[in-house]
Design an enzyme around this catalytic site. Structure first.
Site, PDB file in Angstrom:
ATOM      1  N   GLY A  80       0.821  -1.223   0.000  1.00 63.89           N
ATOM      2  CA  GLY A  80       0.000   0.000   0.000  1.00 63.89           C
ATOM      3  C   GLY A  80       0.849   1.266   0.000  1.00 63.89           C
ATOM      4  CE1 TYR A 144       7.096   5.327  -4.121  1.00 66.92           C
ATOM      5  CE2 TYR A 144       8.711   5.426  -5.895  1.00 66.92           C
ATOM      6  CZ  TYR A 144       7.837   4.701  -5.113  1.00 66.92           C
ATOM      7  OH  TYR A 144       7.698   3.353  -5.322  1.00 66.92           O
ATOM      8  CB  SER A 173      10.821  -1.600 -13.947  1.00 66.18           C
ATOM      9  OG  SER A 173      11.743  -0.554 -13.710  1.00 66.18           O
ATOM     10  NE  ARG A 182      15.199   3.644 -14.295  1.00 71.37           N
ATOM     11  CZ  ARG A 182      14.127   3.114 -13.692  1.00 71.37           C
ATOM     12  NH1 ARG A 182      13.085   2.730 -14.408  1.00 71.37           N
ATOM     13  NH2 ARG A 182      14.091   2.991 -12.385  1.00 71.37           N
TER      14      ARG A 182
HETATM   15  C1  15L Z   1       8.694   2.489  -8.771  1.00 71.39           C
HETATM   16  O1  15L Z   1       8.994   2.585  -7.583  1.00 71.39           O
HETATM   17  C2  15L Z   1       7.316   2.727  -9.227  1.00 71.39           C
HETATM   18  O2  15L Z   1       6.350   2.332  -8.282  1.00 71.39           O
HETATM   19  C3  15L Z   1       6.970   2.095 -10.552  1.00 71.39           C
HETATM   20  O3  15L Z   1       5.847   2.791 -11.065  1.00 71.39           O
HETATM   21  C4  15L Z   1       8.115   2.055 -11.572  1.00 71.39           C
HETATM   22  O4  15L Z   1       8.154   3.190 -12.323  1.00 71.39           O
HETATM   23  C5  15L Z   1       9.460   1.719 -10.936  1.00 71.39           C
HETATM   24  O5  15L Z   1       9.677   2.332  -9.696  1.00 71.39           O
HETATM   25  C6  15L Z   1      10.680   2.019 -11.828  1.00 71.39           C
HETATM   26  O6  15L Z   1      11.672   2.534 -11.312  1.00 71.39           O
HETATM   27  O7  15L Z   1      10.631   1.684 -13.013  1.00 71.39           O
END
Ligand code: 15L
Length: 273
Positions: A80, A144, A173, A182
């Site tokens: 969550g 984030y 990812s 990437r």
């Molecule tokens: C994350 O933390 C994200 O939740 C996800 O949406 C992806 O974009 C991922 O990282 C990422 O780095 O590709």
């Protein structure tokens, strides 16, 4: 979906938070095989319950709801919270206040282990020509990533003071397939995600362990040496998608921060102006 009949380990009641999110939806049918009852939770409607499931709606920032949610739960898979770069207020509510509520409820209700969906964005400001291990200092690439670094520190505190074990998964990812160059390094297949979560739930002793969530990709920026005791062995690889990804993205702008740093586009995402 894996065939879990090989694993005799079953939890009486597992809790999956964020069950309506991208990875929550993927894990929801998969985790059912590893428990008698799967309690699924989200802040909004999750639809009807499947056999063996119990649905409890709860918001992370609501202490009372979190206390009720954690009652009689043997272990938690915490997916969550906010999962992308956003303005500070929702991140503060879900990923900071919500994490404290989750761990406080775990302490008071006697929960033994939490598998925490952290993120590779805890270390997103390392460069793509560096290999990072899980003992190196965080370099978050935004609010984030910073909130996920906080979550890892919180997990460390609750382990040191109250013996609640956590495996913090720095998920890369996780999609059906890698979407760009990437992701050839960061990709985590859904089957490997399941392997990782199940290893984190069932490893005998974990204390607080941090592990990167990636498949067995040929290109990698992450070193999981310090998490070998988790017993996670990825069986998929982004390599099967390499030629199609490279055909779609033939050039890379070496001056673009998204191509320089591991966090990719997250290092440039700015909801803050
Ligand atoms: C994350 O933390 C994200 O939740 C996800 O949406 C992806 O974009 C991922 O990282 C990422 O780095 O590709």
């Amino acid at each position: 979906m894996l065939n879990p009949s090989a694993s005799p380990l079953k939890f009486p009641r597992l809790l999956l938070t964020g069950a309506g999110g991208n990875l929550g939806k993927e894990l929801r049918p998969r985790l059912k095989s590893y428990c008698d009852v799967l309690r699924v939770s989200h802040r909004s409607d999750l639809g009807p319950s499947a056999p063996g499931e119990e649905i409890m709606l709860a918001s992370l920032e609501n202490k009372d709801q979190m206390m009720a949610l954690m009652k009689n739960v043997d272990a938690v898979v915490h997916m969550g919270g906010v999962s992308t770069e956003q303005a500070w207020d929702p991140i503060l509510a879900s990923n900071i206040v919500g994490m404290v509520n989750l761990y406080e409820a775990a302490r008071l209700q006697g929960t033994k282990r939490i598998v925490f969906a952290s993120s590779n964005h805890v270390t997103g400001f390392y460069r793509q020509d560096e290999v990072v291990n899980t003992k190196m200092p965080p370099k978050p690439d935004g609010f984030y990533g910073l909130s996920k670094a906080f979550g890892e520190d919180l997990a460390e505190l609750y382990w040191a003071r109250w013996g609640i074990e956590t495996v913090s998964l720095r998920i890369g990812s996780s999609y059906v397939e890698p979407k760009d160059r990437r992701m050839l390094a960061t990709w985590l297949s859904f089957d490997d995600l399941e392997r990782l979560v199940v290893s984190a739930l069932t490893a005998p002793i974990v204390g607080h362990t941090i592990i990167y969530g990636m498949s067995d990709n040929q290109t990698t920026w992450w070193d999981n040496t310090h998490a070998k005791h988790i017993g996670y062995r990825p069986l998929d690889s982004s390599d099967v998608f390499r030629s199609s990804v490279e055909a779609r993205q033939t050039t890379i702008d070496g001056n673009d921060k998204a191509a320089i740093y591991q966090g990719g586009a997250f290092v440039k995402a700015s909801p803050h102006g």
